[in-house]
Design a protein around this motif. Structure first.
Motif, PDB file in Angstrom:
ATOM      1  N   GLU A 102      10.236   3.430 105.166  1.00 20.97           N
ATOM      2  CA  GLU A 102      11.004   2.739 104.555  1.00 20.97           C
ATOM      3  C   GLU A 102      11.899   2.155 106.103  1.00 20.97           C
ATOM      4  OE1 GLU A 102      10.850   1.451 100.267  1.00 20.97           O
ATOM      5  OE2 GLU A 102      13.142   1.076 101.303  1.00 20.97           O
ATOM      6  N   VAL A 103      12.700   0.899 105.652  1.00 22.22           N
ATOM      7  CA  VAL A 103      13.797   0.566 106.239  1.00 22.22           C
ATOM      8  C   VAL A 103      13.782  -0.567 105.270  1.00 22.22           C
ATOM      9  CG1 VAL A 103      14.756  -0.279 108.282  1.00 22.22           C
ATOM     10  CG2 VAL A 103      12.905   1.243 108.576  1.00 22.22           C
ATOM     11  N   SER A 104      15.406  -0.583 105.001  1.00 19.68           N
ATOM     12  CA  SER A 104      15.500  -1.337 104.229  1.00 19.68           C
ATOM     13  C   SER A 104      16.966  -2.038 104.263  1.00 19.68           C
ATOM     14  CB  SER A 104      15.642  -1.401 102.998  1.00 19.68           C
ATOM     15  OG  SER A 104      16.350   0.382 102.546  1.00 19.68           O
ATOM     16  N   TYR A 105      17.512  -3.434 103.981  1.00 24.16           N
ATOM     17  CA  TYR A 105      18.976  -3.672 104.210  1.00 24.16           C
ATOM     18  C   TYR A 105      19.562  -4.710 103.147  1.00 24.16           C
ATOM     19  CZ  TYR A 105      17.328  -8.760 105.379  1.00 24.16           C
ATOM     20  OH  TYR A 105      17.109  -9.572 104.954  1.00 24.16           O
ATOM     21  N   ARG A 106      21.120  -4.462 103.525  1.00 27.31           N
ATOM     22  CA  ARG A 106      21.899  -5.274 102.810  1.00 27.31           C
ATOM     23  C   ARG A 106      22.254  -6.188 103.722  1.00 27.31           C
ATOM     24  NH1 ARG A 106      24.552  -1.690  98.793  1.00 27.31           N
ATOM     25  NH2 ARG A 106      25.998  -1.599 100.237  1.00 27.31           N
ATOM     26  N   ILE A 107      22.700  -7.376 103.034  1.00 22.93           N
ATOM     27  CA  ILE A 107      23.742  -8.051 103.819  1.00 22.93           C
ATOM     28  C   ILE A 107      25.020  -8.340 102.805  1.00 22.93           C
ATOM     29  CG2 ILE A 107      24.418 -10.665 105.612  1.00 22.93           C
ATOM     30  CD1 ILE A 107      21.709 -10.154 106.698  1.00 22.93           C
ATOM     31  N   GLY A 108      26.811  -8.314 102.764  1.00 30.28           N
ATOM     32  CA  GLY A 108      27.182  -8.233 101.552  1.00 30.28           C
ATOM     33  C   GLY A 108      27.450  -6.860 100.896  1.00 30.28           C
ATOM     34  N   GLU A 109      28.328  -6.635 100.338  1.00 29.29           N
ATOM     35  CA  GLU A 109      28.762  -6.000  99.552  1.00 29.29           C
ATOM     36  C   GLU A 109      28.214  -5.589  98.540  1.00 29.29           C
ATOM     37  OE1 GLU A 109      30.041  -2.647  99.622  1.00 29.29           O
ATOM     38  OE2 GLU A 109      30.249  -3.430 102.179  1.00 29.29           O
ATOM     39  N   ASN A 110      27.626  -7.333  97.326  1.00 28.41           N
ATOM     40  CA  ASN A 110      27.049  -7.123  96.713  1.00 28.41           C
ATOM     41  C   ASN A 110      25.174  -7.902  97.229  1.00 28.41           C
ATOM     42  OD1 ASN A 110      29.302  -6.456  95.345  1.00 28.41           O
ATOM     43  ND2 ASN A 110      30.126  -8.116  95.274  1.00 28.41           N
ATOM     44  N   GLY A 111      25.372  -7.453  98.483  1.00 24.79           N
ATOM     45  CA  GLY A 111      23.689  -8.688  98.407  1.00 24.79           C
ATOM     46  C   GLY A 111      22.593  -7.498  97.746  1.00 24.79           C
ATOM     47  N   SER A 112      21.301  -8.747  97.325  1.00 27.31           N
ATOM     48  CA  SER A 112      20.577  -7.727  97.122  1.00 27.31           C
ATOM     49  C   SER A 112      19.995  -6.633  98.318  1.00 27.31           C
ATOM     50  CB  SER A 112      19.129  -8.829  97.424  1.00 27.31           C
ATOM     51  OG  SER A 112      19.001  -9.369  96.335  1.00 27.31           O
ATOM     52  N   ILE A 113      19.180  -5.732  97.922  1.00 28.12           N
ATOM     53  CA  ILE A 113      18.373  -4.921  98.709  1.00 28.12           C
ATOM     54  C   ILE A 113      17.441  -5.506  99.701  1.00 28.12           C
ATOM     55  CG2 ILE A 113      17.472  -2.566  99.947  1.00 28.12           C
ATOM     56  CD1 ILE A 113      20.053  -1.556  97.929  1.00 28.12           C
ATOM     57  N   CYS A 114      16.917  -5.432 100.450  1.00 28.78           N
ATOM     58  CA  CYS A 114      15.399  -6.452 101.420  1.00 28.78           C
ATOM     59  C   CYS A 114      14.707  -5.113 101.856  1.00 28.78           C
ATOM     60  CB  CYS A 114      16.029  -7.158 102.224  1.00 28.78           C
ATOM     61  SG  CYS A 114      16.937  -8.592 100.926  1.00 28.78           S
ATOM     62  N   VAL A 115      13.669  -5.335 101.483  1.00 26.83           N
ATOM     63  CA  VAL A 115      12.671  -4.012 102.308  1.00 26.83           C
ATOM     64  C   VAL A 115      12.308  -4.641 103.490  1.00 26.83           C
ATOM     65  CG1 VAL A 115      10.661  -2.376 102.505  1.00 26.83           C
ATOM     66  CG2 VAL A 115      11.967  -3.071 100.364  1.00 26.83           C
ATOM     67  N   LEU A 116      12.063  -4.360 104.665  1.00 27.30           N
ATOM     68  CA  LEU A 116      12.214  -4.386 105.896  1.00 27.30           C
ATOM     69  C   LEU A 116       9.767  -4.182 106.306  1.00 27.30           C
ATOM     70  CD1 LEU A 116      14.986  -4.882 108.591  1.00 27.30           C
ATOM     71  CD2 LEU A 116      13.604  -6.801 107.395  1.00 27.30           C
ATOM     72  N   TYR A 117      10.238  -2.853 106.007  1.00 29.39           N
ATOM     73  CA  TYR A 117       9.256  -2.115 106.688  1.00 29.39           C
ATOM     74  C   TYR A 117       9.205  -1.304 105.646  1.00 29.39           C
ATOM     75  CZ  TYR A 117       6.044   1.154 108.475  1.00 29.39           C
ATOM     76  OH  TYR A 117       5.450   2.086 109.045  1.00 29.39           O
ATOM     77  N   GLU A 118       7.156  -0.814 105.176  1.00 28.86           N
ATOM     78  CA  GLU A 118       7.257  -0.452 104.215  1.00 28.86           C
ATOM     79  C   GLU A 118       6.171   0.309 104.774  1.00 28.86           C
ATOM     80  OE1 GLU A 118       7.023  -1.227 100.430  1.00 28.86           O
ATOM     81  OE2 GLU A 118       7.487   0.367  99.207  1.00 28.86           O
ATOM     82  N   TYR A 119       5.688   1.520 104.444  1.00 30.81           N
ATOM     83  CA  TYR A 119       5.037   2.088 105.207  1.00 30.81           C
ATOM     84  C   TYR A 119       3.722   2.056 103.652  1.00 30.81           C
ATOM     85  CZ  TYR A 119       1.139   5.974 105.701  1.00 30.81           C
ATOM     86  OH  TYR A 119      -0.734   6.249 105.996  1.00 30.81           O
ATOM     87  N   LYS A 120       2.825   1.480 104.330  1.00 32.78           N
ATOM     88  CA  LYS A 120       1.725   2.102 102.652  1.00 32.78           C
ATOM     89  C   LYS A 120       0.327   2.323 103.325  1.00 32.78           C
ATOM     90  CE  LYS A 120       3.232  -2.349 101.071  1.00 32.78           C
ATOM     91  NZ  LYS A 120       2.980  -4.134 101.225  1.00 32.78           N
ATOM     92  N   GLU A 121      -0.247   3.122 103.091  1.00 30.21           N
ATOM     93  CA  GLU A 121      -1.931   4.146 103.052  1.00 30.21           C
ATOM     94  C   GLU A 121      -2.755   2.779 103.047  1.00 30.21           C
ATOM     95  OE1 GLU A 121      -2.399   7.431 102.550  1.00 30.21           O
ATOM     96  OE2 GLU A 121      -0.717   8.753 102.249  1.00 30.21           O
ATOM     97  N   ASP A 122      -2.957   2.102 102.310  1.00 33.30           N
ATOM     98  CA  ASP A 122      -4.255   1.055 103.160  1.00 33.30           C
ATOM     99  C   ASP A 122      -4.086  -0.204 103.350  1.00 33.30           C
ATOM    100  OD1 ASP A 122      -2.821   0.183 100.800  1.00 33.30           O
ATOM    101  OD2 ASP A 122      -3.797  -0.205  99.310  1.00 33.30           O
ATOM    102  N   GLY A 123      -2.563  -0.734 103.921  1.00 37.10           N
ATOM    103  CA  GLY A 123      -1.982  -1.789 104.423  1.00 37.10           C
ATOM    104  C   GLY A 123      -1.918  -1.343 106.004  1.00 37.10           C
ATOM    105  N   PRO A 124      -1.773  -2.695 106.570  1.00 34.57           N
ATOM    106  CA  PRO A 124      -1.512  -2.610 108.553  1.00 34.57           C
ATOM    107  C   PRO A 124      -0.408  -1.582 108.840  1.00 34.57           C
ATOM    108  CG  PRO A 124      -1.713  -4.798 107.411  1.00 34.57           C
ATOM    109  CD  PRO A 124      -2.031  -3.950 106.179  1.00 34.57           C
TER     110      PRO A 124
END
Length: 146
Positions: A102-124
């Motif tokens: 998993e790769v995630s990021y947050r912009i700003g100290e109070n921003g939401s955490i957004c997932v950029l990349y997440e490994y999925k067993e059954d997905g691309p």
């Protein structure tokens, strides 16, 4: 580790492209992206634990809080980019976590955490790229950077 590092590097380069502070040529952006992957790969080599993805997470965190993260600065310098130019292109507050699966990021100290990349067993399992994510995510990033 390859997909996670590619996802993180693609995202950071995309932020540079979105910035109105600079206009780097495409070949410079490619060199910067490749340099980021290499610097991160060397740095994380002994701190990557797929069986325990959160072990070492703090070490793998990229942080910009009005100061440039040394990893990004090192990658920029390695490909001949001015550290001040690179620093000016990023938001003043950016946190990115590059963990196994998993790769995630947050912009700003109070921003939401957004997932950029997440490994999925059954997905691309392709690295994050601006053209393979939904438009809504990109619009949100554009809004946050303005």
């Amino acid at each position: 580790m390859k997909l996670e590092l590619q996802s993180a590097s693609n995202f950071l380069v995309h932020l540079v492209k979105l910035s109105s502070c600079t206009s780097l040529a495409e070949d410079q952006l490619v060199k910067f992206r490749d340099s980021l992957v290499e610097v991160l790969r060397r740095r994380y080599r002994d701190h990557w634990f797929p069986e325990k993805p959160f072990k070492g997470s703090g070490y793998r965190c990229i942080r910009i809080n009005n100061r440039m993260d040394p990893v990004i600065a090192q990658a920029g310098e390695a490909c001949g980019l001015d550290p001040l130019v690179i620093h000016a292109t990023f938001p003043s507050e950016l946190t990115m976590w590059i963990d196994p699966l998993e790769v995630s990021y947050r912009i700003g100290e109070n921003g939401s955490i957004c997932v950029l990349y997440e490994y999925k067993e059954d997905g691309p399992n392709d690295p994050w790229r601006p053209n393979n994510n939904c438009k809504e995510t990109l619009q949100k990033m554009d809004y946050l950077l303005d």
